[in-house]
Design a protein around this motif. Structure first.
Motif, PDB file in Angstrom:
ATOM      1  N   THR A  74       0.838  -1.209   0.000  1.00 49.09           N
ATOM      2  CA  THR A  74       0.000   0.000   0.000  1.00 49.09           C
ATOM      3  C   THR A  74       0.865   1.249   0.000  1.00 49.09           C
ATOM      4  O   THR A  74       0.612   2.205  -0.742  1.00 49.09           O
ATOM      5  CB  THR A  74      -0.922  -0.008   1.228  1.00 49.09           C
ATOM      6  N   ARG A  75       1.882   1.252   0.835  1.00 50.89           N
ATOM      7  CA  ARG A  75       2.754   2.419   0.903  1.00 50.89           C
ATOM      8  C   ARG A  75       3.497   2.632  -0.423  1.00 50.89           C
ATOM      9  O   ARG A  75       3.639   3.768  -0.883  1.00 50.89           O
ATOM     10  CB  ARG A  75       3.754   2.254   2.049  1.00 50.89           C
ATOM     11  N   THR A  76       3.978   1.542  -1.018  1.00 46.43           N
ATOM     12  CA  THR A  76       4.671   1.661  -2.301  1.00 46.43           C
ATOM     13  C   THR A  76       3.769   2.323  -3.335  1.00 46.43           C
ATOM     14  O   THR A  76       4.178   3.236  -4.056  1.00 46.43           O
ATOM     15  CB  THR A  76       5.105   0.277  -2.803  1.00 46.43           C
ATOM     16  N   HIS A  77       2.523   1.865  -3.405  1.00 48.07           N
ATOM     17  CA  HIS A  77       1.576   2.422  -4.376  1.00 48.07           C
ATOM     18  C   HIS A  77       1.302   3.901  -4.094  1.00 48.07           C
ATOM     19  O   HIS A  77       1.331   4.736  -5.004  1.00 48.07           O
ATOM     20  CB  HIS A  77       0.278   1.618  -4.328  1.00 48.07           C
ATOM     21  N   MET A  78       1.065   4.225  -2.837  1.00 49.16           N
ATOM     22  CA  MET A  78       0.796   5.626  -2.477  1.00 49.16           C
ATOM     23  C   MET A  78       2.000   6.513  -2.762  1.00 49.16           C
ATOM     24  O   MET A  78       1.864   7.640  -3.257  1.00 49.16           O
ATOM     25  CB  MET A  78       0.435   5.725  -0.994  1.00 49.16           C
ATOM     26  N   LYS A  79       3.170   6.005  -2.453  1.00 51.44           N
ATOM     27  CA  LYS A  79       4.366   6.822  -2.642  1.00 51.44           C
ATOM     28  C   LYS A  79       4.598   7.113  -4.114  1.00 51.44           C
ATOM     29  O   LYS A  79       4.968   8.222  -4.497  1.00 51.44           O
ATOM     30  CB  LYS A  79       5.575   6.115  -2.034  1.00 51.44           C
ATOM     31  N   GLU A 137      -4.890  14.689   1.218  1.00 55.39           N
ATOM     32  CA  GLU A 137      -6.254  14.187   1.378  1.00 55.39           C
ATOM     33  C   GLU A 137      -6.257  12.754   0.863  1.00 55.39           C
ATOM     34  O   GLU A 137      -6.002  12.510  -0.315  1.00 55.39           O
ATOM     35  CB  GLU A 137      -7.231  15.045   0.566  1.00 55.39           C
ATOM     36  N   ILE A 138      -6.546  11.809   1.751  1.00 52.81           N
ATOM     37  CA  ILE A 138      -6.428  10.396   1.404  1.00 52.81           C
ATOM     38  C   ILE A 138      -7.804   9.739   1.414  1.00 52.81           C
ATOM     39  O   ILE A 138      -8.569   9.880   2.373  1.00 52.81           O
ATOM     40  CB  ILE A 138      -5.486   9.662   2.379  1.00 52.81           C
ATOM     41  N   ILE A 139      -8.092   9.035   0.338  1.00 49.39           N
ATOM     42  CA  ILE A 139      -9.341   8.290   0.218  1.00 49.39           C
ATOM     43  C   ILE A 139      -9.009   6.804   0.237  1.00 49.39           C
ATOM     44  O   ILE A 139      -8.185   6.328  -0.552  1.00 49.39           O
ATOM     45  CB  ILE A 139     -10.072   8.648  -1.089  1.00 49.39           C
ATOM     46  N   ASP A 140      -9.617   6.072   1.158  1.00 45.49           N
ATOM     47  CA  ASP A 140      -9.359   4.637   1.276  1.00 45.49           C
ATOM     48  C   ASP A 140     -10.277   3.848   0.352  1.00 45.49           C
ATOM     49  O   ASP A 140     -11.462   4.173   0.196  1.00 45.49           O
ATOM     50  CB  ASP A 140      -9.586   4.167   2.717  1.00 45.49           C
ATOM     51  N   ARG A 141      -9.707   2.832  -0.267  1.00 40.84           N
ATOM     52  CA  ARG A 141     -10.507   1.921  -1.085  1.00 40.84           C
ATOM     53  C   ARG A 141     -10.006   0.504  -0.855  1.00 40.84           C
ATOM     54  O   ARG A 141      -8.810   0.243  -0.959  1.00 40.84           O
ATOM     55  CB  ARG A 141     -10.427   2.278  -2.569  1.00 40.84           C
ATOM     56  N   GLU A 142     -10.907  -0.407  -0.545  1.00 37.45           N
ATOM     57  CA  GLU A 142     -10.522  -1.783  -0.302  1.00 37.45           C
ATOM     58  C   GLU A 142     -10.242  -2.487  -1.627  1.00 37.45           C
ATOM     59  O   GLU A 142     -10.943  -2.290  -2.618  1.00 37.45           O
ATOM     60  CB  GLU A 142     -11.621  -2.513   0.461  1.00 37.45           C
ATOM     61  N   ALA A 143      -9.186  -3.281  -1.648  1.00 39.45           N
ATOM     62  CA  ALA A 143      -8.815  -4.005  -2.860  1.00 39.45           C
ATOM     63  C   ALA A 143      -8.256  -5.363  -2.462  1.00 39.45           C
ATOM     64  O   ALA A 143      -7.983  -5.620  -1.287  1.00 39.45           O
ATOM     65  CB  ALA A 143      -7.773  -3.220  -3.654  1.00 39.45           C
ATOM     66  N   THR A 144      -8.093  -6.221  -3.456  1.00 39.39           N
ATOM     67  CA  THR A 144      -7.441  -7.506  -3.206  1.00 39.39           C
ATOM     68  C   THR A 144      -5.934  -7.316  -3.375  1.00 39.39           C
ATOM     69  O   THR A 144      -5.473  -6.340  -3.969  1.00 39.39           O
ATOM     70  CB  THR A 144      -7.919  -8.573  -4.197  1.00 39.39           C
ATOM     71  N   ARG A 145      -5.190  -8.264  -2.854  1.00 43.00           N
ATOM     72  CA  ARG A 145      -3.736  -8.185  -3.019  1.00 43.00           C
ATOM     73  C   ARG A 145      -3.355  -8.210  -4.499  1.00 43.00           C
ATOM     74  O   ARG A 145      -2.453  -7.505  -4.928  1.00 43.00           O
ATOM     75  CB  ARG A 145      -3.062  -9.332  -2.272  1.00 43.00           C
ATOM     76  N   GLU A 146      -4.070  -9.031  -5.270  1.00 39.78           N
ATOM     77  CA  GLU A 146      -3.779  -9.122  -6.696  1.00 39.78           C
ATOM     78  C   GLU A 146      -4.008  -7.788  -7.387  1.00 39.78           C
ATOM     79  O   GLU A 146      -3.221  -7.370  -8.250  1.00 39.78           O
ATOM     80  CB  GLU A 146      -4.639 -10.214  -7.348  1.00 39.78           C
ATOM     81  N   GLU A 147      -5.083  -7.097  -7.012  1.00 36.80           N
ATOM     82  CA  GLU A 147      -5.361  -5.784  -7.609  1.00 36.80           C
ATOM     83  C   GLU A 147      -4.278  -4.777  -7.244  1.00 36.80           C
ATOM     84  O   GLU A 147      -3.842  -3.973  -8.082  1.00 36.80           O
ATOM     85  CB  GLU A 147      -6.729  -5.278  -7.145  1.00 36.80           C
ATOM     86  N   LEU A 148      -3.851  -4.803  -5.990  1.00 40.13           N
ATOM     87  CA  LEU A 148      -2.816  -3.864  -5.550  1.00 40.13           C
ATOM     88  C   LEU A 148      -1.496  -4.150  -6.255  1.00 40.13           C
ATOM     89  O   LEU A 148      -0.807  -3.228  -6.716  1.00 40.13           O
ATOM     90  CB  LEU A 148      -2.647  -3.971  -4.033  1.00 40.13           C
ATOM     91  N   GLU A 149      -1.133  -5.421  -6.350  1.00 37.82           N
ATOM     92  CA  GLU A 149       0.116  -5.763  -7.047  1.00 37.82           C
ATOM     93  C   GLU A 149       0.043  -5.384  -8.519  1.00 37.82           C
ATOM     94  O   GLU A 149       1.018  -4.901  -9.103  1.00 37.82           O
ATOM     95  CB  GLU A 149       0.394  -7.260  -6.895  1.00 37.82           C
ATOM     96  N   ALA A 150      -1.135  -5.583  -9.125  1.00 38.71           N
ATOM     97  CA  ALA A 150      -1.294  -5.220 -10.539  1.00 38.71           C
ATOM     98  C   ALA A 150      -1.172  -3.716 -10.722  1.00 38.71           C
ATOM     99  O   ALA A 150      -0.610  -3.236 -11.713  1.00 38.71           O
ATOM    100  CB  ALA A 150      -2.646  -5.715 -11.055  1.00 38.71           C
ATOM    101  N   ALA A 151      -1.702  -2.946  -9.759  1.00 43.98           N
ATOM    102  CA  ALA A 151      -1.603  -1.485  -9.845  1.00 43.98           C
ATOM    103  C   ALA A 151      -0.154  -1.034  -9.769  1.00 43.98           C
ATOM    104  O   ALA A 151       0.279  -0.137 -10.506  1.00 43.98           O
ATOM    105  CB  ALA A 151      -2.422  -0.843  -8.723  1.00 43.98           C
ATOM    106  N   ILE A 152       0.608  -1.660  -8.886  1.00 42.79           N
ATOM    107  CA  ILE A 152       2.034  -1.326  -8.777  1.00 42.79           C
ATOM    108  C   ILE A 152       2.765  -1.743 -10.041  1.00 42.79           C
ATOM    109  O   ILE A 152       3.579  -0.996 -10.584  1.00 42.79           O
ATOM    110  CB  ILE A 152       2.651  -2.004  -7.548  1.00 42.79           C
ATOM    111  N   GLU A 153       2.468  -2.948 -10.518  1.00 42.36           N
ATOM    112  CA  GLU A 153       3.139  -3.459 -11.704  1.00 42.36           C
ATOM    113  C   GLU A 153       2.882  -2.566 -12.914  1.00 42.36           C
ATOM    114  O   GLU A 153       3.785  -2.296 -13.709  1.00 42.36           O
ATOM    115  CB  GLU A 153       2.652  -4.879 -11.999  1.00 42.36           C
ATOM    116  N   SER A 154       1.669  -2.063 -13.033  1.00 50.20           N
ATOM    117  CA  SER A 154       1.333  -1.236 -14.193  1.00 50.20           C
ATOM    118  C   SER A 154       2.045   0.099 -14.175  1.00 50.20           C
ATOM    119  O   SER A 154       2.160   0.767 -15.189  1.00 50.20           O
ATOM    120  CB  SER A 154      -0.185  -0.991 -14.233  1.00 50.20           C
ATOM    121  N   GLU A 155       2.549   0.498 -12.993  1.00 48.19           N
ATOM    122  CA  GLU A 155       3.225   1.788 -12.879  1.00 48.19           C
ATOM    123  C   GLU A 155       4.727   1.665 -13.014  1.00 48.19           C
ATOM    124  O   GLU A 155       5.427   2.673 -13.049  1.00 48.19           O
ATOM    125  CB  GLU A 155       2.908   2.417 -11.515  1.00 48.19           C
ATOM    126  N   ASP A 156       5.244   0.427 -13.046  1.00 44.40           N
ATOM    127  CA  ASP A 156       6.693   0.266 -13.097  1.00 44.40           C
ATOM    128  C   ASP A 156       7.260   0.929 -14.337  1.00 44.40           C
ATOM    129  O   ASP A 156       6.718   0.831 -15.415  1.00 44.40           O
ATOM    130  CB  ASP A 156       7.070  -1.217 -13.135  1.00 44.40           C
TER     131      ASP A 156
END
Length: 551
Positions: free
Chosen positions: A284-289, A425-444
Motif C-alpha cells: 500500500t505504501r509503495t503504491h501511495m508513494k 487528502e487520502i481516500i481509502d478503497r478496499e482491494a485484493t492483493r492481486e489488484e494492488l500488485e497489478a496497480a504497482i506493476e502497471s506503474e513500473d
C-alpha cells in the motif's frame, strides 16, 4: 586572495583564485612556530632549533603543506562568500607552471544546485488501497509451515521413490570429460523430489530409485548458473542412494506451533496474520508513494545539475549491467538496454529532480534525522559486518560525510514522505492483493516516471510483466540521495586519503543467486555553509560471496 568569476552559465560556475606568495609564506611561519618547540636536532637543546634552520631543512615540504591549506581555505571562503551550493564536489586545479614561492593561481569549477521553486504541497490527493487479511491466506501460510515441519518415515528397502519423497544421496559431479569439479561432491544430501531446489533434471532422474541403488544422472547446468565455468555445460552426477523416505501427514495443530517455539496455534496464527498485514501495508505504501511522486513530478519542472544526473544514471546503468549478466542471453539483454539508454537517462533526471524537491520540502518544514535515529541506523548497518569489523565500520561512517549521507538518506526520505502523507487528502478503497500488485506493476518504469530500489522495476515501461511486483523500497533513491549527498559535500573541509570500509559478511551458500541492489546517492541535504574539497571516498560495494556449486 583575489577572485575572478570566469563562467556563470546555467548551473555551471567557474572562478580563478589568486593566492599571494605572502599569504602562503604567512602560513609557513605559523607552522614553523607550531613545530619549533617539538623539533630535535644534534647540537641544539630540544625546542631551541632556530626557525631559519628548520625552514632551510623542511621549507619545501612546509610550503607545499601551506599551499594545500591555503587552497582549501580559499575554496571554502569562495563558497561561503558567494553563497554557492555545489551539487557535487567542486573541481579544484592548480594552474600549470606554479613554482614554490610565487603566487598560486587556482581554477575552481562546479555545478550549483538550482533554486528549487517552493513545492506545492497543498491539495495533494491520494488513494490508499487497503487489503484485508483473508482467512485462507493465513491458512495457506500455516500449511506451508506444516509442510516444512512434516515428518519423514523410512520406506521399505524395495520401495520405489516417487515425487514428494525424500531421497538421501552421496554424489560426485563430473564435467563432460569425466573430471570431478570443485564443489560438486557431497554426502548425505537430502533431496525432496519435486521441490525444484536443484538444477533441472536432477530430481526427476531420482524418481524410481531404491535404497542402495547407484545411478549416473545426466544434466545440463542453466545458462545463468552463477558458476560461470559450469553455466550451460553438460555434466554427470554419480549417485549412491542412502535412503528413501515418505512424507508423513502435515497437520496444523498445537504441536506445529510448539515445534516452532510458540505456546499455541492461536499465537502462531496471530503472528502470521500480522506478517501478512505488514506485507500488505508495504505494498500500500509503495503504491501511495509512487502516486505522490508522480504528482510532485508533474507539478514541477526545473533544470537539474548534469553531474548529478550523470551520477544517478551511472548507478542505474551499473545495476542493469549486473542484471544483464544473469539473463539467459546477456548479449541480447545488453543490446536491449542500449536501445533504451535515453529513457534510462530521463529516469535518472526525474529521480534527481524529485530528490531536490523532497529535500526542499523537508528543509522548509523542519524534517530532520535525529542523532538518536542516526546512531540506531549506524548500529543496524554495522550488523552486516563481522563482529571484529563493526567498530571499524562505525568509525568509517563517522569520519566520512558521504558514507553517513548514504546511511541517513533513506530514513530522511521516508520522513519527508510521511510528512506529505499527513498533509494529503487520502481516500481509502478496499482491494485484493492481486489488484494492488497489478496497480504497482502497471506503474513500473518510465511511462509513469517512477523508479524503485527494486531494480527489476527501473526499466522503461512496456507491456505489463507477468511476474508479481515486489514491495520495493521506493523511488526516491535519488531523493535519498538528494536529501543527503550535498550535505556530505558540504561537510568535507579537506582532502583526505581514501579509507576502506570493512568487508561485509559473506553470504551463506544459497540455491539461487539473487541480484545485489543498493541505494545510489545523487545529492544530499543542502546544508548552508557549504565547504568544498576533494570528494570523500565512497564506501566500496560489498561483493557477494560466491555461491557454492550445487547439485
Amino acid at each position: 586572495m583575489q577572485t575572478v568569476e570566469t563562467l556563470n552559465e546555467g548551473l555551471k560556475r567557474a572562478f580563478t583564485l589568486t593566492i599571494t606568495a605572502k599569504d602562503i609564506d604567512a602560513k609557513v611561519d605559523v607552522e614553523l612556530k607550531r613545530l619549533a618547540p617539538q623539533m630535535k636536532m644534534p647540537g641544539f637543546r630540544p625546542g631551541k632549533v632556530p626557525a631559519n634552520l628548520i625552514r632551510k631543512m623542511h621549507g619545501p615540504a612546509l610550503t607545499q603543506d601551506a599551499l594545500n591549506a591555503a587552497i582549501q581555505e580559499s575554496v571554502q571562503t569562495l563558497v561561503a562568500e558567494k553563497q554557492l551550493r555545489p551539487a557535487m564536489q567542486p573541481s579544484v586545479e592548480l594552474e600549470d607552471g606554479y613554482d614554490l614561492g610565487k603566487d598560486a593561481v587556482v581554477k575552481v569549477e562546479m555545478e550549483v544546485l538550482p533554486q528549487v521553486p517552493a513545492p506545492a504541497i497543498d491539495g495533494i490527493k491520494l488513494e490508499r488501497l487497503t487489503v484485508p487479511v483473508a482467512d485462507d491466506a493465513v491458512t495457506e501460510q500455516l500449511q506451508k509451515f506444516a509442510d516444512q515441519q512434516k515428518k519423514w518415515d523410512d520406506a521399505a528397502d524395495d520401495y520405489v521413490a516417487a515425487m514428494g519423497d525424500l531421497v538421501t544421496v552421496d554424489f560426485v559431479g563430473k564435467t563432460a570429460d569425466g573430471v570431478a569439479f570443485e564443489g560438486g561432491t557431497g554426502t548425505d544430501m537430502g533431496v525432496e523430489l519435486g521441490a525444484g531446489r536443484l538444477i533441472p533434471g536432477f530430481e526427476d532422474q531420482l524418481v524410481g530409485v531404491r535404497t542402495g541403488d547407484d545411478k549416473v544422472l545426466n544434466v545440463t547446468f542453466p545458462e545463468e548458473y552463477q558458476e560461470k565455468s559450469l553455466a550451460g555445460q553438460p555434466a554427470t552426477f554419480d549417485i549412491t542412494v542412502k535412503s528413501v523416505k515418505t512424507a508423513g501427514e502435515s497437520k496444523i495443530d498445537e504441536d506445529l506451533a510448539k515445534s516452532l517455539g510458540l505456546e499455541s496455534l492461536e499465537q502462531l496464527t496471530g503472528l502470521l496474520k500480522g506478517q501478512i498485514e505488514q506485507e500488505h501495508n508495504g505494498l500500500t505504501r509503495t503504491h501511495m508513494k509512487r502516486k505522490l511522486l508522480d504528482q510532485l513530478a508533474e507539478g514541477h519542472d526545473f533544470e537539474v545539475p548534469p553531474s548529478m544526473v550523470e551520477a544517478e544514471f551511472n548507478q542505474i546503468w551499473s545495476q542493469l549491467q549486473h542484471e544483464a549478466t544473469h539473463e539467459a542471453d546477456p548479449e541480447a539483454a545488453m543490446a536491449e538496454m542500449e536501445g533504451e539508454r535515453d529513457d534510462y537517462r530521463k529516469i535518472a533526471e526525474r529521480r534527481v529532480r524529485l530528490g531536490l524537491l523532497l529535500s526542499e520540502i523537508g528543509q522548509a518544514n523542519g524534517v530532520e534525522v535525529s542523532n538518536q535515529e542516526m546512531q540506531r541506523l549506524l548500529a543496524q548497518a554495522a550488523q552486516q559486518y563481522p563482529a571484529e569489523q563493526r567498530q571499524q565500520f562505525m568509525q568509517y561512517v563517522q569520519q566520512e560525510p558521504m558514507a553517513a549521507a548514504q546511511l541517513r538518506a533513506p530514513l530522511y526520505e521516508d520522513k519527508v514522505v510521511d510528512f506529505l502523507f499527513e498533509k494529503a487528502e487520502i481516500i481509502d478503497r478496499e482491494a485484493t492483493r492481486e489488484e494492488l500488485e497489478a496497480a504497482i506493476e502497471s506503474e513500473d518504469g518510465f511511462a509513469s516516471g517512477t523508479h524503485t530500489h527494486d531494480h527489476d522495476n527501473h526499466k522503461p515501461k512496456k507491456k505489463a510483466a507477468a511476474k508479481k511486483a515486489k514491495p520495493a523500497s521506493d523511488e526516491a533513491a535519488s531523493v535519498d540521495a538528494v536529501t543527503d549527498e550535498a550535505a556530505a559535500s558540504d561537510a568535507t573541509d579537506e582532502a583526505k586519503p581514501a579509507k576502506k570500509a570493512p568487508a561485509k559478511k559473506k553470504a551463506a551458500p544459497v540455491e539461487a543467486e539473487t541480484a545485489v541492489t543498493e541505494s545510489s546517492p545523487v545529492a544530499a541535504e543542502n546544508a548552508e555553509g557549504t565547504e568544498a574539497a576533494d570528494a570523500p571516498a565512497k564506501k566500496p560495494r560489498a561483493k557477494k560471496a560466491p555461491t557454492k556449486t550445487e547439485a
